[in-house]
Design an enzyme around this catalytic site. Sequence first.
Site, PDB file in Angstrom:
ATOM      1  N   LYS A   1       5.336   6.440   7.289  1.00 24.08           N
ATOM      2  CA  LYS A   1       4.777   5.591   8.345  1.00 24.08           C
ATOM      3  C   LYS A   1       5.884   5.139   9.289  1.00 24.08           C
ATOM      4  O   LYS A   1       6.977   4.796   8.848  1.00 24.08           O
ATOM      5  CB  LYS A   1       4.137   4.330   7.746  1.00 24.08           C
ATOM      6  CG  LYS A   1       2.978   4.593   6.829  1.00 24.08           C
ATOM      7  CD  LYS A   1       2.470   3.292   6.222  1.00 24.08           C
ATOM      8  CE  LYS A   1       1.330   3.562   5.254  1.00 24.08           C
ATOM      9  NZ  LYS A   1       0.859   2.320   4.623  1.00 24.08           N
TER      10      LYS A   1
ATOM     11  N   TYR B   1       0.819   2.119  13.883  1.00 26.80           N
ATOM     12  CA  TYR B   1       1.729   2.951  13.099  1.00 26.80           C
ATOM     13  C   TYR B   1       1.285   4.393  13.085  1.00 26.80           C
ATOM     14  O   TYR B   1       0.101   4.711  13.109  1.00 26.80           O
ATOM     15  CB  TYR B   1       1.927   2.415  11.685  1.00 26.80           C
ATOM     16  CG  TYR B   1       0.682   2.256  10.838  1.00 26.80           C
ATOM     17  CD1 TYR B   1       0.343   3.211   9.889  1.00 26.80           C
ATOM     18  CD2 TYR B   1      -0.136   1.145  10.985  1.00 26.80           C
ATOM     19  CE1 TYR B   1      -0.784   3.062   9.106  1.00 26.80           C
ATOM     20  CE2 TYR B   1      -1.270   0.983  10.202  1.00 26.80           C
ATOM     21  CZ  TYR B   1      -1.583   1.948   9.263  1.00 26.80           C
ATOM     22  OH  TYR B   1      -2.716   1.790   8.499  1.00 26.80           O
TER      23      TYR B   1
ATOM     24  N   HIS C   1       0.813  -1.216   0.000  1.00 26.35           N
ATOM     25  CA  HIS C   1       0.000   0.000   0.000  1.00 26.35           C
ATOM     26  C   HIS C   1       0.847   1.268   0.000  1.00 26.35           C
ATOM     27  O   HIS C   1       1.947   1.294   0.541  1.00 26.35           O
ATOM     28  CB  HIS C   1      -0.887   0.030   1.245  1.00 26.35           C
ATOM     29  CG  HIS C   1      -1.833  -1.115   1.342  1.00 26.35           C
ATOM     30  ND1 HIS C   1      -2.317  -1.567   2.542  1.00 26.35           N
ATOM     31  CD2 HIS C   1      -2.392  -1.904   0.395  1.00 26.35           C
ATOM     32  CE1 HIS C   1      -3.131  -2.584   2.336  1.00 26.35           C
ATOM     33  NE2 HIS C   1      -3.192  -2.816   1.040  1.00 26.35           N
TER      34      HIS C   1
ATOM     35  N   ASP D   1      -6.211  -6.121  -2.443  1.00 26.67           N
ATOM     36  CA  ASP D   1      -4.823  -6.557  -2.573  1.00 26.67           C
ATOM     37  C   ASP D   1      -4.671  -7.686  -3.593  1.00 26.67           C
ATOM     38  O   ASP D   1      -3.650  -7.760  -4.278  1.00 26.67           O
ATOM     39  CB  ASP D   1      -4.266  -6.983  -1.217  1.00 26.67           C
ATOM     40  CG  ASP D   1      -4.113  -5.802  -0.262  1.00 26.67           C
ATOM     41  OD1 ASP D   1      -4.166  -4.640  -0.727  1.00 26.67           O
ATOM     42  OD2 ASP D   1      -3.952  -6.035   0.947  1.00 26.67           O
TER      43      ASP D   1
END
Length: 187
Positions: free
Chosen positions: A72, A132, A62, A169
Amino acid sequence: MKITETELSGVYLIEPKVFGDHRGWFMESFKKANFEEAGLDIQFIQDNHSFSATKGTLRGLHYQSNPKAQTKLVRCTKGAIFDVAIDIRKDSENYGKWYGVELTEENKKQLLVPKGFAHAFMTLTENVEVEYKVDEVYSPENDRGILWNDPDIGIEWPLDVEPILSDKDKNAPTLKEADNNFSVEDN
């Protein structure tokens, strides 16, 4: 806190100092001053938390395109994951290369994934929690992905299983087909 740049320029492995005694342990998971000392001036604005029940769950690859790209700071707070960053900056000498590391609740390591990189993780245990920080909010218009098993990237996933994937995905494009507007100049 030990902050080490990986072989992919801009991707850092973060190893917090953990202080333990008979009661348990304490650590600083993020300290702005430590990041600034390492030359990292990131303004995190949101914390995210995910749960994956089943071993072999794969989330990714992603990223968000510009102008809503995200940096991130990823850590596993329960269980274990294999965490991956892929350089997708088209003019980078490391374009299409990946770095992977095991993040666990025991080792408390973290991975800093900057803008211009796709991110994914595979759960190595049952009942995994990942937290995260991001420096940009989620933008559905800029949400993008790359196929998890793109042969041009060649990620060596640690589990020899058919991963549990979202429909998004499963149907993601390859790196060559992906909508990507990143360059080295962006970082």
